[in-house]
Structure formats: structure tokens, C-alpha cells
Enzyme design. Structure first.
Site, PDB file in Angstrom:
ATOM      1  N   GLU A  55       0.924  -1.380   0.055  1.00 44.89           N
ATOM      2  CA  GLU A  55      -0.118   0.068   0.070  1.00 44.89           C
ATOM      3  C   GLU A  55       0.827   1.314   0.034  1.00 44.89           C
ATOM      4  O   GLU A  55       0.537   2.312  -0.794  1.00 44.89           O
ATOM      5  CB  GLU A  55      -0.810   0.015   1.250  1.00 44.89           C
ATOM      6  CG  GLU A  55      -1.938  -1.018   1.224  1.00 44.89           C
ATOM      7  CD  GLU A  55      -1.528  -2.411   1.989  1.00 44.89           C
ATOM      8  OE1 GLU A  55      -2.436  -2.988   2.774  1.00 44.89           O
ATOM      9  OE2 GLU A  55      -0.271  -2.675   2.093  1.00 44.89           O
ATOM     10  N   ALA A 165      16.815 -42.453  -9.031  1.00 48.79           N
ATOM     11  CA  ALA A 165      18.218 -42.608  -9.513  1.00 48.79           C
ATOM     12  C   ALA A 165      18.303 -44.052  -9.851  1.00 48.79           C
ATOM     13  O   ALA A 165      17.454 -44.813  -9.583  1.00 48.79           O
ATOM     14  CB  ALA A 165      19.267 -42.407  -8.414  1.00 48.79           C
ATOM     15  N   ARG A 210      19.381 -20.562 -10.566  1.00 45.89           N
ATOM     16  CA  ARG A 210      20.275 -20.008 -11.525  1.00 45.89           C
ATOM     17  C   ARG A 210      19.640 -19.932 -12.944  1.00 45.89           C
ATOM     18  O   ARG A 210      18.636 -20.330 -13.095  1.00 45.89           O
ATOM     19  CB  ARG A 210      21.199 -21.113 -11.643  1.00 45.89           C
ATOM     20  CG  ARG A 210      22.035 -21.566 -10.348  1.00 45.89           C
ATOM     21  CD  ARG A 210      23.092 -22.758 -10.479  1.00 45.89           C
ATOM     22  NE  ARG A 210      22.531 -24.005 -10.886  1.00 45.89           N
ATOM     23  CZ  ARG A 210      22.121 -24.886 -10.037  1.00 45.89           C
ATOM     24  NH1 ARG A 210      22.129 -24.470  -8.613  1.00 45.89           N
ATOM     25  NH2 ARG A 210      21.614 -26.074 -10.095  1.00 45.89           N
ATOM     26  N   THR A 301      13.478 -40.531   1.898  1.00 45.58           N
ATOM     27  CA  THR A 301      13.339 -40.741   3.286  1.00 45.58           C
ATOM     28  C   THR A 301      12.564 -39.439   3.732  1.00 45.58           C
ATOM     29  O   THR A 301      11.483 -39.485   4.468  1.00 45.58           O
ATOM     30  CB  THR A 301      14.480 -40.864   3.966  1.00 45.58           C
ATOM     31  OG1 THR A 301      14.975 -42.071   3.528  1.00 45.58           O
ATOM     32  CG2 THR A 301      13.860 -41.154   5.396  1.00 45.58           C
ATOM     33  N   LEU A 302      12.961 -38.143   3.625  1.00 44.65           N
ATOM     34  CA  LEU A 302      12.408 -36.879   3.859  1.00 44.65           C
ATOM     35  C   LEU A 302      10.753 -37.005   3.065  1.00 44.65           C
ATOM     36  O   LEU A 302       9.980 -36.571   3.893  1.00 44.65           O
ATOM     37  CB  LEU A 302      13.068 -35.865   3.657  1.00 44.65           C
ATOM     38  CG  LEU A 302      12.668 -34.470   4.133  1.00 44.65           C
ATOM     39  CD1 LEU A 302      12.489 -34.494   5.417  1.00 44.65           C
ATOM     40  CD2 LEU A 302      13.539 -33.449   3.465  1.00 44.65           C
TER      41      LEU A 302
END
Length: 367
Positions: A55, A165, A210, A301-302
Site C-alpha cells: 500500500e 536414481a 540459477r 526418506t524426507l
């Protein structure tokens, strides 16, 4: 003004607000447009670091043309004194005629008070135009205020059969350059990019944006219970220039903690549940740190721990037309699901081709 014109000006404010996503935290990314006699006389969006507010930027541009004008703002103007005066007071002092607000602010310091102050000053307030769109844009800020944690986008780039992978660990590159560029654009719209310790060890990622010009880089977050991360890697080498947050357990080696602190990283001790850091506590700690939007890029895993804890708000997949086979590394780790009804389900939001790959965007049910 016609309904189409009103919607067009609010859509413009929403578009301006999105310019701030990823660099205004802990403040929300707000957009503002000031219109006089059907003509835009002021535009603004929240600046890097969270101020000046949208604003104020728009009012500076409008000058005296703001008198009696219509103001379109994507979030209720703030009503509290922080490092800057309240935006509702700035609008009142500018003698605007009408304020169109897309959605209210749940922050207790404002929550309805901004609207009340405007009305008390005889400024007409119109609430709720394009509210759903504004709620979606502000979901990260709302999450931090209401739930105490940032919004989480889990991004997975995988083969057609869900592998990230090969069996030997080779992963670069499964998806093509167009998809990778799209990922960098997504990183740019989040406050932080987060990975697990395994990904940091195997890939040695920089987690930066990047090839998109000079941009404010997101904070890098690594989840590593024991802080056993490469001390000569990309994150360690750049920790002085671009913030690194390391979430670790109480059993992390004291020498490693001191070393990473000396390198410039910020260390955050989190609870341990079983053998892993507790994902909900991790996000609560990140919310306390001020983060509103986190872009998680794995590993498996995460990803599994976040899904299991029902902490994934957006699920973004880039799927390549390549097959790796069962010996490859899956994009999501074990979830211990025995019945389909136990599996987390997401609702499809978007599907499109990105270069030679497919992007599919899903949201948690109820989002």
C-alpha cells in the site's frame, strides 16, 4: 466500474503480489493497485525483506491522485505498528475513497482491525473480491500464523516408473533442461529450499536459483540429525553468502555443530521421533524462524516422513519418459501402508507438458 473492471484491477493486484513471493518473509506478499476515474495511478507490492508494504509503495506512486480513489489490495491492510506505521492509517491519511480487500488477515495484530479502522474513518470497504485466489497466494503466511508452520511444496522429479536414481546412484539428469529451469522458477517463489541429509551428501547440491538473472536466493535448509554433511561441499562453501539452516538432533556432534556455525550456518535443534527428526517439529521450528513457503526437493526418506505426517500441502511431480526399473531408488521411501485406504490422496490441480517431460501438480485434500 463494471464487474469485469473490478475483477481486472484485483487480478492486477494479485499478479503484483506474486512478485514478492519468496522474498518478503516473514511478512505476506501483498499487491496493491490504486485506480482513479478508471485509470491506474499507483501500483505496489511488498518489497524484499517485507517492507515497504504494498500500500505504501502504491500511495507513493499515486501521490495526490489517491484522494477519492479506489484501492485494490490483496490482503487486509495492517493495523499494527511494527518497523513501519499501519497501512490502514496510511490509506486514511491519503484520503482514499474506497478500499477493495480480497481477503482478511488472520494475524491477531490486524485480524479485522484494519477494516474497522478504515470504516471508522468513513472509508468504504468492499471485502471478498477474488478471495479464493488471494487465500491461495497467501496460504504460506496463513499457515505460519494459524498453524505455526510454513506451507510445504514437495517436488519430485522421477522416471516414468517413479525412480529418482539408478541402482548405482546415478541421477543426473532424469528430466530435461526445460523442466530443470521450471524448478528454478519454483525455487524463486519460495522462502526456502529443503533437502534431507542423504541428498546433501550424495548430490552436493547448491540449492540456488540459477539462469534467471539477479534474484534474491532462497534460504537453504538441510535436515540432518547428526550433521554428517560435506564440510567442503557447495553448501559449506557458500554459507556466508546465502543463508543455510541445519535442522539437527540433540545427539549431533558438538565439534560438527561448532564447525558449521563457524562456516556461517544457523543451527536448529529439533525433536527426534524414533530414529528420525520429527517432521512436524522441524516445520514448527522453521515457522518460528519466519519461513512461510518451503520447497522440499527430497530425498525419498524426507519425502516419506512429510507425507506420513500429513504435512505436504502441494505435490509437484516432473515425470520423464524413461524407465529405470525396480533396482532404482524410489522417489518416496517406505510408508508402511498395508491398505489403500491408508494412503494419502491428493487432488489434481494441473497437468502440462514441460519440454519433453510432464508436470503434474496436486494439492492436499481440503486445501
Amino acid at each position: 466500474m463494471t464487474e469485469d473492471q473490478l475483477n481486472r484491477f484485483m487480478a492486477m493486484a494479485l499478479s503484483l503480489g506474486r512478485r514478492g513471493q519468496g522474498n518478503t518473509w516473514p511478512n505476506p506478499a501483498v499487491g496493491c493497485v490504486i485506480v482513479k476515474a478508471g485509470r491506474v495511478v499507483g501500483r505496489g507490492w511488498t518489497q524484499p525483506g517485507g517492507r515497504p508494504h504494498a500500500e505504501v509503495m502504491a500511495l507513493r506512486q499515486a501521490g495526490d491522485a489517491a484522494i477519492g480513489a479506489d484501492v485494490f489490495v490483496t490482503l487486509e491492510p495492517c493495523a499494527h505498528h511494527g518497523k513501519t506505521p499501519p497501512c490502514c492509517d496510511a490509506l486514511i491519511e491519503a484520503r482514499v475513497g474506497r478500499v477493495h480487500i480480497a481477503t482478511t488477515d488472520p494475524d491477531p495484530r490486524t485480524a479485522g482491525q484494519g477494516i474497522a479502522r478504515l470504516k471508522d474513518a468513513s472509508v468504504e470497504v468492499v471485502l471478498g473480491r477474488m478471495e479464493a485466489e488471494a487465500d491461495a497466494d497467501n496460504a504460506g503466511f496463513f499457515n505460519r500464523i494459524v498453524e505455526g508452520r510454513p506451507l510445504v511444496t514437495l517436488k519430485l522429479a522421477s522416471s516414468f516408473d517413479g525412480r529418482i536414481a539408478t541402482g548405482t546412484g546415478e541421477s543426473q539428469w532424469i528430466t530435461g533442461p526445460t523442466a530443470r529451469r521450471a524448478v528454478h522458477a519454483m525455487r524463486m517463489r519460495h522462502d526456502a529450499v529443503m533437502v534431507g541429509g542423504g541428498t546433501a551428501r550424495v548430490d552436493d547440491p547448491s540449492l540456488t536459483v540459477r539462469d534467471l538473472g539477479a534474484v534474491q536466493q532462497p534460504t537453504r535448509v538441510v535436515i540432518s540429525r547428526r550433521l554428517d554433511l560435506p564440510l567442503m561441499g557447495a553448501l559449506a562453501r557458500t554459507a556466508q553468502e546465502i543463508p543455510v539452516l541445519l535442522c539437527h538432533g540433540s545427539d549431533a556432534d558438538k565439534t560438527l555443530k561448532q564447525t558449521w556455525s563457524d562456516l556461517g550456518a544457523t543451527l536448529i535443534e529439533c525433536k527426534v521421533t524414533g530414529s528420525q527428526l520429527d517432521p512436524r517439529d522441524i516445520l514448527t521450528q522453521l515457522g518460528t524462524h519466519g519461513l512461510t513457503r518451503v520447497f522440499c526437493e527430497g530425498g525419498s526418506t524426507l519425502a516419506a516422513s512429510l507425507i506420513e505426517a500429513q504435512l505436504v500441502d502441494h505435490l509437484v511431480g516432473f515425470t520423464a519418459g524413461v524407465t529405470i526399473g525396480a533396482e532404482g531408488l524410489p522417489n518416496i521411501g517406505a510408508l508402511g501402508i498395508g491398505k489403500l485406504r491408508e494412503a494419502a490422496r491428493f487432488e489434481l490441480r494441473d497437468v502440462r507438458q514441460v519440454g519433453g517431460d510432464v508436470l503434474h501438480h496436486w494439492v492436499a485434500r481440503g486445501s
